[in-house]
Design an enzyme around this catalytic site. Structure first.
Site, PDB file in Angstrom:
ATOM      1  CE  LYS A  35      -6.256   1.450   0.123  1.00 60.24           C
ATOM      2  NZ  LYS A  35      -6.292   0.744  -0.627  1.00 60.24           N
TER       3      LYS A  35
ATOM      4  CG  ASP B 200      -4.426  -3.581  -6.838  1.00 59.97           C
ATOM      5  OD1 ASP B 200      -4.804  -4.745  -8.087  1.00 59.97           O
ATOM      6  OD2 ASP B 200      -4.873  -4.513  -5.916  1.00 59.97           O
TER       7      ASP B 200
ATOM      8  NE  ARG C 208      -3.182  -6.503  -8.698  1.00 58.99           N
ATOM      9  CZ  ARG C 208      -3.491  -8.089  -7.914  1.00 58.99           C
ATOM     10  NH1 ARG C 208      -3.167  -9.147  -7.960  1.00 58.99           N
ATOM     11  NH2 ARG C 208      -3.804  -7.427  -6.348  1.00 58.99           N
TER      12      ARG C 208
ATOM     13  CG  ASN D  41      -1.183  -6.311  -4.887  1.00 59.00           C
ATOM     14  OD1 ASN D  41      -1.414  -6.809  -3.832  1.00 59.00           O
ATOM     15  ND2 ASN D  41      -1.906  -5.278  -5.892  1.00 59.00           N
TER      16      ASN D  41
ATOM     17  NE  ARG E 126     -15.112  -5.520   1.562  1.00 57.40           N
ATOM     18  CZ  ARG E 126     -15.632  -5.969   2.505  1.00 57.40           C
ATOM     19  NH1 ARG E 126     -13.749  -6.665   3.771  1.00 57.40           N
ATOM     20  NH2 ARG E 126     -16.554  -7.191   2.192  1.00 57.40           N
TER      21      ARG E 126
ATOM     22  CE  LYS F 160      -4.607  -2.225   2.058  1.00 60.81           C
ATOM     23  NZ  LYS F 160      -4.090  -3.812   1.732  1.00 60.81           N
TER      24      LYS F 160
ATOM     25  NE  ARG G 198      -9.045  -7.623  -8.464  1.00 60.32           N
ATOM     26  CZ  ARG G 198      -8.134  -6.613  -8.139  1.00 60.32           C
ATOM     27  NH1 ARG G 198      -6.973  -7.362  -6.975  1.00 60.32           N
ATOM     28  NH2 ARG G 198      -6.613  -5.283  -8.131  1.00 60.32           N
TER      29      ARG G 198
ATOM     30  CD  GLU H 248      -4.006  -3.010  -1.941  1.00 66.65           C
ATOM     31  OE1 GLU H 248      -3.178  -3.678  -1.816  1.00 66.65           O
ATOM     32  OE2 GLU H 248      -4.614  -2.598  -1.402  1.00 66.65           O
TER      33      GLU H 248
END
Length: 320
Positions: free
Chosen positions: A160, A273, A210, A283, A233, A125, A225, A281
Site C-alpha cells: 500500500k 487500526d 478501529r 490515525n 479491504r 502508516k 470493518r 495504522e
C-alpha cells in the site's frame, strides 16, 4: 467556549455518519459556540498573527439545512478557546503547510488539538514502526528487490502507498506472486515513491478494528470493518460493513500501551487500526467511527470526546 473547527467544507458533510458533525452537536449542546473554517481560510501576513476567516454556525437539528450561519469574521486563531483540526486526509503538501500555520498560531497563544507538531510527526502508516512489538512483519522501502525478498519470505503480502486513505491503492499478492512486478511498478513508480509492505493477516475476515483512544483512554467499544464479497479491504469507504464490538483483551492492551504515550505528545484523539492482534495504522488526522459505535452500542463517544476537550482546555491555560 468559542471553538473553531478547521475542517472540510460544511456543505460536503454527510451528517448521518460524519464524526466532526457529532462533535459539533455535542459541544453545542453544552453551550459552546461553534465556529468553522477550511484550511484555505487561514492566513499569515507579515506583522500579523495567524488569522482565520471563520463562520459562526448554529446546528439546526434539521437533516437538509443542518446549520445556519450567524456571523462571518476574520479573527486571530488565538482568540478562540480551542482550535480543533479536523481536515480529512490526504496528508499532502497543503495539509503539511496548514500544520505549520497552526504551529505558529500556537506560539502566539492558540490551543490546537490534535497538536500540529504531533500531526506532522505521526504519518498514519509510518507511525506504527515505532512500536515493533504491536505490529506484524512490515517493511517500508522504495526498492523493488526489497519487496520481492519480503514476498519470498512471507508469501502472502499486502502492499500500500504511504499516503493512501480509505483503502485506496491497497493490493494483495499471494504466494504465486501473480502481478507482483506490475503492482510494484504502479506503487513505487520506478523507485521514486516509498511503499509499505506487510504480511497478510487472515484475521481481516473478522474485521479491521478501529480502536479509539480519547484523552489517553480507550473507548470501550471498537468498530470492526468487515470486508464484503471478494474484497480484502475492510474500509467503510471500500464497502466494508461496520460492526461495533466490545474491546478484546488484546485491543485494550494495545490501547492502554499507546494511550499515555500519544496523549503526552498532544494527540487527544487517535484511531488505532487493529487486525487480529496487530496494529496496522495509527490515525491522527481526523479519526472517525463515533456515530457507528454510538448508534450500535449506546456508548456516547461524542460526549467522551467533549469531556476530554473541556478537561484539556481547563488544564492548559493560554499563554500570550
Amino acid at each position: 467556549m468559542n471553538i473553531l473547527f478547521v475542517a472540510d467544507p460544511l456543505e460536503s458533510f454527510k451528517i448521518y455518519k460524519d464524526t466532526t458533525f457529532v462533535m459539533m452537536r455535542e459541544l453545542q449542546s453544552r453551550g459552546h459556540q461553534i465556529w468553522a473554517c477550511e484550511p484555505a481560510d487561514i492566513r499569515w501576513s507579515r506583522g500579523e498573527r495567524v488569522r482565520g476567516g471563520a463562520r459562526h454556525i448554529h446546528l439546526t437539528g434539521q437533516p437538509d439545512t443542518w446549520f445556519e450561519v450567524r456571523a462571518t469574521e476574520t479573527r486571530d486563531l488565538r482568540d478562540f478557546d480551542v482550535v480543533l483540526m479536523r481536515k480529512d486526509p490526504p496528508f499532502d503538501a497543503e495539509y503539511f503547510y496548514s500544520t505549520h500555520l497552526l504551529s505558529q498560531a500556537e506560539r502566539e497563544g492558540a490551543r490546537v488539538l490534535n497538536k500540529p507538531a504531533a500531526l506532522r510527526d505521526h504519518p498514519e502508516k509510518l507511525a506504527i514502526m515505532e512500536f515493533p512489538d504491536l505490529i506484524g512483519p512490515t517493511l517500508v522501502t522504495r526498492q523493488a528487490a526489497d519487496i520481492r525478498q519480503f514476498h519470498a519470505e512471507h508469501g502472502d503480502i499486502i502492499l500500500k502507498p504511504l499516503d493512501g486513505m480509505g483503502g485506496m491503492g491497497i493490493f494483495r499478492v499471494g504466494r504465486d506472486g501473480l502481478n507482483l512486478g506490475s503492482i510494484i511498478e504502479t506503487l513505487n513508480q520506478n523507485g521514486a515513491v516509498s511503499v509499505m509492505v506487510q504480511r497478510f493477516l487472515p484475521e481481516i475476515a473478522e474485521g479491521d478494528k478501529r480502536v479509539l483512544i480519547i484523552g489517553g483512554q480507550p473507548v470501550p467499544y471498537c468498530l470492526a470493518r468487515i470486508p464484503q464479497g471478494g474484497e480484502v479491504r475492510g474500509n467503510l469507504a471500500a464497502g466494508g460493513k461496520g460492526v461495533a464490538r466490545p474491546l478484546s483483551a488484546r485491543d485494550r492492551e494495545i490501547a492502554e500501551h499507546l494511550g499515555p504515550i500519544l496523549i503526552e505528545r498532544g494527540l487527544l484523539l487517535v484511531g488505532v487500526d487493529v487486525i487480529g492482534d496487530c496494529v496496522t495504522e495509527i490515525n491522527v488526522t481526523s479519526p472517525t467511527c463515533f456515530q457507528e459505535i454510538h448508534d450500535q452500542t449506546g456508548c456516547n463517544v461524542p460526549a467522551l470526546y467533549a469531556d476530554a476537550v473541556e478537561a484539556w482546555v481547563a488544564s492548559h491555560p493560554k499563554v500570550f
